[in-house]
Motif scaffolding. Sequence first.
Motif, PDB file in Angstrom:
ATOM      1  N   THR A  31       5.906  48.383   3.396  1.00 57.91           N
ATOM      2  CA  THR A  31       7.363  48.548   3.333  1.00 57.91           C
ATOM      3  C   THR A  31       8.062  47.211   3.498  1.00 57.91           C
ATOM      4  O   THR A  31       9.034  46.911   2.797  1.00 57.91           O
ATOM      5  N   PHE A  32       7.570  46.390   4.415  1.00 64.71           N
ATOM      6  CA  PHE A  32       8.141  45.065   4.624  1.00 64.71           C
ATOM      7  C   PHE A  32       8.090  44.259   3.326  1.00 64.71           C
ATOM      8  O   PHE A  32       9.082  43.657   2.909  1.00 64.71           O
ATOM      9  N   ASN A  42      10.567  45.588   0.738  1.00 63.87           N
ATOM     10  CA  ASN A  42      11.959  45.312   1.090  1.00 63.87           C
ATOM     11  C   ASN A  42      12.323  43.839   0.929  1.00 63.87           C
ATOM     12  O   ASN A  42      13.417  43.521   0.459  1.00 63.87           O
ATOM     13  N   ILE A  43      11.427  42.929   1.297  1.00 61.03           N
ATOM     14  CA  ILE A  43      11.786  41.514   1.147  1.00 61.03           C
ATOM     15  C   ILE A  43      11.778  41.101  -0.323  1.00 61.03           C
ATOM     16  O   ILE A  43      12.606  40.301  -0.745  1.00 61.03           O
ATOM     17  N   THR A  83      13.612  49.553  -3.073  1.00 58.24           N
ATOM     18  CA  THR A  83      13.641  49.264  -1.642  1.00 58.24           C
ATOM     19  C   THR A  83      13.628  50.556  -0.830  1.00 58.24           C
ATOM     20  O   THR A  83      13.920  51.624  -1.338  1.00 58.24           O
ATOM     21  N   PHE A  93      11.732  52.138   6.328  1.00 53.95           N
ATOM     22  CA  PHE A  93      11.856  51.114   7.375  1.00 53.95           C
ATOM     23  C   PHE A  93      12.295  51.763   8.691  1.00 53.95           C
ATOM     24  O   PHE A  93      11.714  51.517   9.747  1.00 53.95           O
ATOM     25  N   TYR A  99       9.206  43.675  13.556  1.00 56.62           N
ATOM     26  CA  TYR A  99       9.455  44.285  12.248  1.00 56.62           C
ATOM     27  C   TYR A  99      10.948  44.277  11.919  1.00 56.62           C
ATOM     28  O   TYR A  99      11.354  43.909  10.816  1.00 56.62           O
ATOM     29  N   SER A 142      12.113  40.430  11.595  1.00 60.06           N
ATOM     30  CA  SER A 142      11.567  39.766  10.408  1.00 60.06           C
ATOM     31  C   SER A 142      12.098  40.401   9.128  1.00 60.06           C
ATOM     32  O   SER A 142      12.367  39.698   8.151  1.00 60.06           O
ATOM     33  N   SER A 143      12.281  41.700   9.107  1.00 59.75           N
ATOM     34  CA  SER A 143      12.826  42.351   7.912  1.00 59.75           C
ATOM     35  C   SER A 143      14.231  41.854   7.615  1.00 59.75           C
ATOM     36  O   SER A 143      14.565  41.552   6.459  1.00 59.75           O
ATOM     37  N   GLY A 155      14.554  39.062   4.792  1.00 55.44           N
ATOM     38  CA  GLY A 155      15.309  39.684   3.708  1.00 55.44           C
ATOM     39  C   GLY A 155      16.556  38.894   3.351  1.00 55.44           C
ATOM     40  O   GLY A 155      16.827  38.629   2.174  1.00 55.44           O
TER      41      GLY A 155
END
Length: 128
Positions: A38-39, A42-43, A79, A84, A103, A106-107, A111
């Motif tokens: 997921t991370f 998303n990024i 996304t 998340f 998490y 950093s997300s 991002g």
Amino acid sequence: MYQVMLVALGGAIGSAARFTLSGLVLRYSLDWRFPLPTFTVNIIGCLVIGMLAGLASKEGFISPDMRVLLFTGLVGGFTTFSAFGLETLVLLREGLVGIAAAYIVSSIVVGLVLMWLGFELVKMTMQA
């Protein structure tokens, strides 16, 4: 109705891309608690939407219909903010507060940095 179809088309493509990329990341990632699939999605989505925003900032470069297809449909389908949120909740309920915090931070940080980078890359290449 036409724009709804554009959103649906973009969403289908974005969702399929998310499913594929998440599966690849999961297959090749280490066995750890951090929700890397997921991370990653998303990024990458942040980078893509930053690049699209850079393109859209040029008058007439992306039509209104194309914006609906790409922003709302494709990137929206790609996304995964709800995933998340759920993964963060699971980490917290399992007592993994440090991993959950890492998490979240950093997300958001990665991002936003990639969104800015995508926008700036497009801006720099369009000036050349």
